[in-house]
Design a protein around this motif. Sequence first.
Motif, PDB file in Angstrom:
ATOM      1  N   LEU A  25       0.831  -1.202   0.000  1.00  6.58           N
ATOM      2  CA  LEU A  25       0.000   0.000   0.000  1.00  6.58           C
ATOM      3  C   LEU A  25       0.866   1.252   0.000  1.00  6.58           C
ATOM      4  CD1 LEU A  25      -2.881   1.190   0.216  1.00  6.58           C
ATOM      5  CD2 LEU A  25      -2.586   1.165   2.701  1.00  6.58           C
ATOM      6  N   ALA A  26       1.916   1.245   0.816  1.00  5.82           N
ATOM      7  CA  ALA A  26       2.807   2.401   0.871  1.00  5.82           C
ATOM      8  C   ALA A  26       3.490   2.645  -0.471  1.00  5.82           C
ATOM      9  CB  ALA A  26       3.854   2.202   1.969  1.00  5.82           C
ATOM     10  N   TYR A  27       3.799   1.560  -1.190  1.00  2.00           N
ATOM     11  CA  TYR A  27       4.442   1.681  -2.506  1.00  2.00           C
ATOM     12  C   TYR A  27       3.532   2.413  -3.481  1.00  2.00           C
ATOM     13  CZ  TYR A  27       6.307   0.208  -7.054  1.00  2.00           C
ATOM     14  OH  TYR A  27       6.797   0.181  -8.332  1.00  2.00           O
ATOM     15  N   TRP A  28       2.231   2.054  -3.496  1.00  2.00           N
ATOM     16  CA  TRP A  28       1.318   2.643  -4.475  1.00  2.00           C
ATOM     17  C   TRP A  28       0.782   4.004  -4.050  1.00  2.00           C
ATOM     18  CZ3 TRP A  28       1.065   1.077  -9.289  1.00  2.00           C
ATOM     19  CH2 TRP A  28       1.486  -0.220  -9.593  1.00  2.00           C
ATOM     20  N   THR A  29       1.031   4.403  -2.811  1.00  2.00           N
ATOM     21  CA  THR A  29       0.545   5.704  -2.344  1.00  2.00           C
ATOM     22  C   THR A  29       1.689   6.621  -1.918  1.00  2.00           C
ATOM     23  OG1 THR A  29       0.263   4.930  -0.050  1.00  2.00           O
ATOM     24  CG2 THR A  29      -1.612   4.672  -1.544  1.00  2.00           C
ATOM     25  N   GLY A  30       2.901   6.179  -2.118  1.00  2.00           N
ATOM     26  CA  GLY A  30       4.047   6.971  -1.696  1.00  2.00           C
ATOM     27  C   GLY A  30       4.862   7.497  -2.862  1.00  2.00           C
ATOM     28  N   GLY A  31       5.999   8.078  -2.551  1.00  2.00           N
ATOM     29  CA  GLY A  31       6.829   8.707  -3.575  1.00  2.00           C
ATOM     30  C   GLY A  31       7.583   7.755  -4.465  1.00  2.00           C
ATOM     31  N   THR A  32       7.580   6.463  -4.118  1.00  2.00           N
ATOM     32  CA  THR A  32       8.319   5.495  -4.934  1.00  2.00           C
ATOM     33  C   THR A  32       7.439   4.806  -5.974  1.00  2.00           C
ATOM     34  OG1 THR A  32       7.908   3.724  -3.322  1.00  2.00           O
ATOM     35  CG2 THR A  32       9.927   5.012  -3.059  1.00  2.00           C
ATOM     36  N   ARG A  33       6.150   5.148  -6.015  1.00  2.00           N
ATOM     37  CA  ARG A  33       5.258   4.505  -6.984  1.00  2.00           C
ATOM     38  C   ARG A  33       5.689   4.882  -8.402  1.00  2.00           C
ATOM     39  NH1 ARG A  33       2.484   8.992  -4.995  1.00  2.00           N
ATOM     40  NH2 ARG A  33       1.640  10.403  -6.593  1.00  2.00           N
ATOM     41  N   PRO A  34       5.412   4.000  -9.383  1.00  3.87           N
ATOM     42  CA  PRO A  34       5.793   4.312 -10.765  1.00  3.87           C
ATOM     43  C   PRO A  34       5.145   5.609 -11.240  1.00  3.87           C
ATOM     44  CG  PRO A  34       5.144   2.012 -10.545  1.00  3.87           C
ATOM     45  CD  PRO A  34       4.796   2.670  -9.251  1.00  3.87           C
ATOM     46  N   ALA A  35       5.898   6.418 -11.953  1.00  6.64           N
ATOM     47  CA  ALA A  35       5.375   7.693 -12.449  1.00  6.64           C
ATOM     48  C   ALA A  35       4.121   7.454 -13.276  1.00  6.64           C
ATOM     49  CB  ALA A  35       6.436   8.396 -13.295  1.00  6.64           C
ATOM     50  N   GLY A  36       3.112   8.289 -13.052  1.00  8.78           N
ATOM     51  CA  GLY A  36       1.876   8.181 -13.802  1.00  8.78           C
ATOM     52  C   GLY A  36       0.875   7.208 -13.221  1.00  8.78           C
ATOM     53  N   THR A  37       1.168   6.627 -12.060  1.00  7.54           N
ATOM     54  CA  THR A  37       0.265   5.655 -11.442  1.00  7.54           C
ATOM     55  C   THR A  37       0.084   5.992  -9.961  1.00  7.54           C
ATOM     56  OG1 THR A  37       2.013   4.108 -10.766  1.00  7.54           O
ATOM     57  CG2 THR A  37       1.139   3.858 -12.996  1.00  7.54           C
ATOM     58  N   GLY A  38      -0.689   5.167  -9.267  1.00  6.50           N
ATOM     59  CA  GLY A  38      -0.823   5.273  -7.828  1.00  6.50           C
ATOM     60  C   GLY A  38      -1.790   6.361  -7.376  1.00  6.50           C
ATOM     61  N   VAL A  39      -1.918   6.446  -6.052  1.00  3.37           N
ATOM     62  CA  VAL A  39      -2.862   7.383  -5.441  1.00  3.37           C
ATOM     63  C   VAL A  39      -2.068   8.505  -4.775  1.00  3.37           C
ATOM     64  CG1 VAL A  39      -4.778   7.643  -3.836  1.00  3.37           C
ATOM     65  CG2 VAL A  39      -4.429   5.449  -5.009  1.00  3.37           C
ATOM     66  N   PRO A  40      -2.134   9.723  -5.310  1.00  8.17           N
ATOM     67  CA  PRO A  40      -1.384  10.830  -4.711  1.00  8.17           C
ATOM     68  C   PRO A  40      -2.074  11.363  -3.458  1.00  8.17           C
ATOM     69  CG  PRO A  40      -2.668  11.624  -6.567  1.00  8.17           C
ATOM     70  CD  PRO A  40      -2.873  10.131  -6.510  1.00  8.17           C
ATOM     71  N   ASP A  41      -1.346  12.135  -2.669  1.00  7.51           N
ATOM     72  CA  ASP A  41      -1.921  12.710  -1.454  1.00  7.51           C
ATOM     73  C   ASP A  41      -3.138  13.582  -1.756  1.00  7.51           C
ATOM     74  OD1 ASP A  41      -0.098  11.464   0.130  1.00  7.51           O
ATOM     75  OD2 ASP A  41       1.102  13.246   0.593  1.00  7.51           O
ATOM     76  N   SER A  42      -3.177  14.189  -2.934  1.00  3.27           N
ATOM     77  CA  SER A  42      -4.294  15.072  -3.277  1.00  3.27           C
ATOM     78  C   SER A  42      -5.614  14.328  -3.405  1.00  3.27           C
ATOM     79  CB  SER A  42      -3.993  15.810  -4.580  1.00  3.27           C
ATOM     80  OG  SER A  42      -3.768  14.894  -5.635  1.00  3.27           O
ATOM     81  N   ALA A  43      -5.568  12.998  -3.508  1.00  6.32           N
ATOM     82  CA  ALA A  43      -6.783  12.184  -3.602  1.00  6.32           C
ATOM     83  C   ALA A  43      -7.101  11.464  -2.300  1.00  6.32           C
ATOM     84  CB  ALA A  43      -6.648  11.163  -4.727  1.00  6.32           C
ATOM     85  N   ILE A  44      -6.256  11.666  -1.269  1.00 10.10           N
ATOM     86  CA  ILE A  44      -6.430  11.001   0.022  1.00 10.10           C
ATOM     87  C   ILE A  44      -6.919  12.036   1.035  1.00 10.10           C
ATOM     88  CG2 ILE A  44      -5.258   9.771   1.886  1.00 10.10           C
ATOM     89  CD1 ILE A  44      -3.268   8.738  -0.193  1.00 10.10           C
TER      90      ILE A  44
END
Length: 327
Positions: free
Chosen positions: A185-204
């Motif tokens: 979960l931290a991978y897909w919502t943190g700074g190490t997620r692949p560029a252009g994917t994941g859930v940014p802080d602006s959506a949380i």
Amino acid sequence: METMTGALANAAALAGYAPSIHNSQPWRWRVRHNQTGGDVLDLYSVHRRQLAITDPDGRLATLSCGAALHHARTALAAEGFQVTVERLPDPAQPEWLARLTLAGRVPVSPDAVRLVQTVRVRHTDRRPVTGPPVEADQLAAIASHVRDGGAWLHVLSRDQVIELAAAVSYAQRTEAAEPAWQAELAYWTGGTRPAGTGVPDSAIPDQPPQTTVPGRDFGHPGTLPVSAEHDVAATFAILYGDQDGPLDWLRAGEALSAAWLAATERGISVLPLSATVEVTTTRLTLRRLLAGLGEPYLVLRLGRADPDHAGPPHTPRLPADQIIEHG
């Protein structure tokens, strides 16, 4: 041929707007001219963007790809193309989920054009829904789009919502106790997620929303302002079908896309809640709530978003050259 293949590539690009688990976008498209002279768009799942801990069976990844498939079909309809769809065309290649073949031209309807615009504005909003309840006729219209897509929608009673809330809480506690799940979960919502994917802080949400059924606990607060109001007017429903295999998950994703676009056109917010599907014990709870009607694929929250505040920005998307190949 260029016009045809160009239309297919454009459809694949529009499909990139589809919702997916943790915005992982686990799809890849291939545009080709086949040996019989037709133009084909193939959809594949991408294993490296599947959530190995959260979604080991690929249930949610396949459902996500089904939503992308419906988006692509929507784009082609708006361009006046008739399309045949073959789902899971080769059992020896389980990652090959669908083949779309152009089968001629049809008149373009205003509804199809409008639906493409809806694809571009649809988004996931995790804020409480504080408007009036969704009317019964609107729920019936959304449910009809689910049925047209090959699945069903079961709206939960008030007592069932309380049971759902307990199941969601249990599922999230179960997952939070697993370090591997927390790391994913931290991978897909943190700074190490692949560029252009994941859930940014602006959506949380920047604080836990006041809601009967808890939303996803991302393990850290985001920057999305949320109302202090309680979403007592929210409606909860289970997206379900007859069986529980890859074809069913794919069709469920198509039904989800159709329903979400129909809801968006009506000003209704849709929030998918997948925690209870991810944990075996709570998936059984959903099955019990369905009382033998079928197999649960996803829980949906429906409601009227706060009209006085702008929703979250769109989550990032992979560039076309990373999800579309030619040849």
